[in-house]
Enzyme design. Structure first.
Site, PDB file in Angstrom:
ATOM      1  CE  LYS A 137      -2.883   3.112   0.408  1.00 25.22           C
ATOM      2  NZ  LYS A 137      -4.257   3.438   0.604  1.00 25.22           N
TER       3      LYS A 137
ATOM      4  CB  CYS B  34      -3.387   9.015   0.411  1.00 30.31           C
ATOM      5  SG  CYS B  34      -5.094   9.124   0.914  1.00 30.31           S
TER       6      CYS B  34
HETATM    7  N1  SAJ Z   1      -1.759  15.306  -8.395  1.00 31.40           N
HETATM    8  C1  SAJ Z   1      -0.932  16.004  -9.255  1.00 31.40           C
HETATM    9  N2  SAJ Z   1      -0.687  15.470 -10.502  1.00 31.40           N
HETATM   10  C2  SAJ Z   1      -1.237  14.284 -10.908  1.00 31.40           C
HETATM   11  C3  SAJ Z   1      -2.075  13.589 -10.008  1.00 31.40           C
HETATM   12  C4  SAJ Z   1      -2.323  14.123  -8.763  1.00 31.40           C
HETATM   13  O1  SAJ Z   1      -0.415  17.075  -8.937  1.00 31.40           O
HETATM   14  O2  SAJ Z   1      -1.000  13.878 -12.041  1.00 31.40           O
HETATM   15  C5  SAJ Z   1      -2.048  15.836  -7.044  1.00 31.40           C
HETATM   16  C6  SAJ Z   1      -3.538  16.055  -6.776  1.00 31.40           C
HETATM   17  O3  SAJ Z   1      -3.964  17.279  -7.263  1.00 31.40           O
HETATM   18  C7  SAJ Z   1      -3.596  15.945  -5.264  1.00 31.40           C
HETATM   19  C8  SAJ Z   1      -2.530  14.903  -4.955  1.00 31.40           C
HETATM   20  O4  SAJ Z   1      -1.695  14.869  -6.092  1.00 31.40           O
HETATM   21  O5  SAJ Z   1      -3.242  17.157  -4.634  1.00 31.40           O
HETATM   22  C9  SAJ Z   1      -3.070  13.511  -4.667  1.00 31.40           C
HETATM   23  O6  SAJ Z   1      -4.205  13.248  -5.478  1.00 31.40           O
HETATM   24  P1  SAJ Z   1      -4.471  11.865  -6.214  1.00 31.40           P
HETATM   25  O7  SAJ Z   1      -5.710  12.040  -6.982  1.00 31.40           O
HETATM   26  O8  SAJ Z   1      -3.269  11.438  -6.969  1.00 31.40           O
HETATM   27  O9  SAJ Z   1      -4.597  10.801  -5.054  1.00 31.40           O
HETATM   28  P2  SAJ Z   1      -5.428  10.724  -3.665  1.00 31.40           P
HETATM   29  O10 SAJ Z   1      -4.514  11.188  -2.580  1.00 31.40           O
HETATM   30  O11 SAJ Z   1      -6.746  11.375  -3.772  1.00 31.40           O
HETATM   31  O12 SAJ Z   1      -5.644   9.124  -3.561  1.00 31.40           O
HETATM   32  C10 SAJ Z   1      -4.516   8.256  -3.529  1.00 31.40           C
HETATM   33  C11 SAJ Z   1      -4.726   7.101  -4.526  1.00 31.40           C
HETATM   34  N3  SAJ Z   1      -3.470   6.345  -4.657  1.00 31.40           N
HETATM   35  C12 SAJ Z   1      -2.946   6.041  -5.874  1.00 31.40           C
HETATM   36  O13 SAJ Z   1      -3.446   6.387  -6.914  1.00 31.40           O
HETATM   37  C13 SAJ Z   1      -1.703   5.203  -5.875  1.00 31.40           C
HETATM   38  C14 SAJ Z   1      -5.864   6.203  -4.027  1.00 31.40           C
HETATM   39  O14 SAJ Z   1      -5.976   5.069  -4.867  1.00 31.40           O
HETATM   40  C15 SAJ Z   1      -5.608   5.748  -2.593  1.00 31.40           C
HETATM   41  O15 SAJ Z   1      -6.671   4.961  -2.101  1.00 31.40           O
HETATM   42  C16 SAJ Z   1      -5.482   6.993  -1.730  1.00 31.40           C
HETATM   43  O16 SAJ Z   1      -4.372   7.760  -2.208  1.00 31.40           O
HETATM   44  C17 SAJ Z   1      -5.271   6.553  -0.278  1.00 31.40           C
HETATM   45  O17 SAJ Z   1      -6.213   6.686   0.522  1.00 31.40           O
HETATM   46  O18 SAJ Z   1      -4.197   6.038   0.037  1.00 31.40           O
END
Ligand code: SAJ
Length: 403
Positions: free
Chosen positions: A197, A251
């Site tokens: 994870k 996360c």
């Molecule tokens: N972000 C970027 N660029 C990207 C993708 C995201 O700057 O290309 C930023 C987002 O704007 C945000 C942050 O990253 O601020 C995180 O957002 P996210 O959409 O990537 O992820 P989370 O935190 O909402 O959810 C993640 C997910 N993990 C993965 O994709 C590996 C989700 O599947 C998990 O369940 C979750 O963490 C968790 O609870 O651990």
């Protein structure tokens, strides 16, 4: 019967999903207000499809309470903050939830921990509690993987990992999740499930850090980072994520620290990625100053920050890049107070916060898009006369400034 302990962002959808698939569920949370809200017919946060799922679960007989239940299985989904100073997991709530379950659990019951924990947490913090109670209890770790904004769909479709001491117990828990989960469910040991994870979220953090670093390199070199990533991603083995104003949420911006905290000296690329992503709000401030000079804008009070949540179309502000930026902004922009607006945040949480897009736009000459909510995408035409700094690459007007 399954007692879900902790009815937050993960526990609530999980409990509702299980109940709506025929499993007898009682949801327990120590927050009386939250339980009252759920008992009175309302969900406690906004999420696509959650209200419909809630109705189905209520029809199927789900109950909400502050009391811990005698059950065959417990699912613990409580927060796991991290100790900011020592960069290690704070397992206080997990330990508390396990203890609450153990007070009432019958011999032979199974405790499933869904909360994200660092590798070794169950050995270090959970097993000693189970030992103290002297009951025969099966321990399982089934880390949640659902993404805020698409939780209901992902609960149904994502693959899952189940870590158990005893393979047969793992198979039994797998059967339970398979009642709604259409993905592949892999049974392994607890340590592997814990590590997997954290590794998944760290992978995403590193990939985003790479994109953010590329954004800075491309600005310096006069290149278009978005076009470069788009073309590079046409390679069959390249998949670079998107640069942004920082990484928020509870996360991705937290879990990599568990590895840095537990393996200092070894977790080098992981630490650098964290530093790069944590530095993005500061970089955005630097870009705002640059753009203001370029556009001959002098009044910081006429700069509008769009978006307070950590990402688009959610109401979650945990570790939000905008909040991190606002904290640093006062010194950097010599004291002026920017205007702020987010359609998902009704309460006043920062100064000069607006509650309506039009009044917000009236108050500003420059808008900084920090979050790509659907609302701003639909209303892009209203920004035509403004100076736009788009940190999310959602606006295709000519003359728009980017990271
Ligand atoms: N972000 C970027 N660029 C990207 C993708 C995201 O700057 O290309 C930023 C987002 O704007 C945000 C942050 O990253 O601020 C995180 O957002 P996210 O959409 O990537 O992820 P989370 O935190 O909402 O959810 C993640 C997910 N993990 C993965 O994709 C590996 C989700 O599947 C998990 O369940 C979750 O963490 C968790 O609870 O651990």
């Amino acid at each position: 019967m399954v007692n879900v302990i902790g009815l937050g962002y993960i526990g609530l959808p999980t409990a509702l999903m299980m109940a709506s698939h025929g499993i007898e569920i009682i949801g327990t949370d120590y927050n009386k207000e939250l339980v009252k809200t759920l008992q009175h017919g309302h969900t406690t946060f906004k999420e696509k499809g959650l209200d419909e799922l809630y109705k189905k679960a209520v029809d199927a007989g789900i109950l909400f309470t502050t009391e811990y239940q005698i059950a065959d299985m417990y699912i613990i989904s409580v927060p796991t903050p991290y100790d900011k100073k020592f960069k290690t997991v704070d397992a206080r709530y997990v330990a508390g939830g396990v203890e609450d379950a153990l007070e009432v659990a019958p011999e032979g019951a199974t405790i499933v921990i869904e909360s994200t924990i660092s590798p070794g947490t169950i050995d270090k913090y959970v097993r000693p509690i189970v030992k103290k109670f002297g009951k025969q209890i099966n321990l399982v770790h089934s880390p949640e993987r659902i993404i805020p904004g698409n939780m209901v769909f992902e609960l149904l479709h994502n693959n899952r990992t189940i870590g158990a001491d005893d393979f047969l117990v793992g198979e039994k828990v797998k059967e339970l999740y398979a009642s709604f989960c259409q993905g592949t469910i892999t049974v392994t040991n607890i340590r592997t499930a814990e590590m997997t994870k954290v590794v998944e979220n760290t992978f995403r953090d590193i990939n985003i850090a790479y994109a953010n670093e590329l954004a800075k390199i491309c600005r310096e070199g006069g290149m278009d980072v978005y076009e470069i990533i788009r073309i590079a991603n046409q390679h069959p083995r390249v998949n670079i994520l998107t640069p942004g104003p920082g990484v928020g949420g509870h996360c991705i911006s937290v879990d990599p620290w568990f590895l840095v905290g537990d393996y200092p000296g070894l977790a080098n690329i992981i630490l650098q990625a964290r530093k790069i992503n944590d530095g993005m709000p500061r970089y955005v401030i630097h870009r705002i100053s640059e753009i203001m000079k370029e556009e001959n804008l002098k009044d910081v009070k006429r700069v509008g920050i769009y978006g307070l949540t950590y990402k688009e179309n959610v109401d979650d502000i945990r570790e939000s890049p905008t909040l991190q930026m606002l904290q640093r902004m006062d010194d950097a922009l010599s004291g002026g107070l920017v205007q702020v607006y987010d359609p998902f945040i009704e309460k006043d949480i920062v100064e000069n916060q607006h509650h309506n897009l039009d009044s917000f736009l009236e108050a500003v000459d420059m808008i900084v898009i920090m979050v790509g909510h659907d609302e701003i995408k639909k209303n892009m035409d209203k920004l035509k006369e403004k100076v736009i700094f788009d940190t999310r690459n959602i606006c295709d007007f000519s003359g728009v400034h980017r990271l």
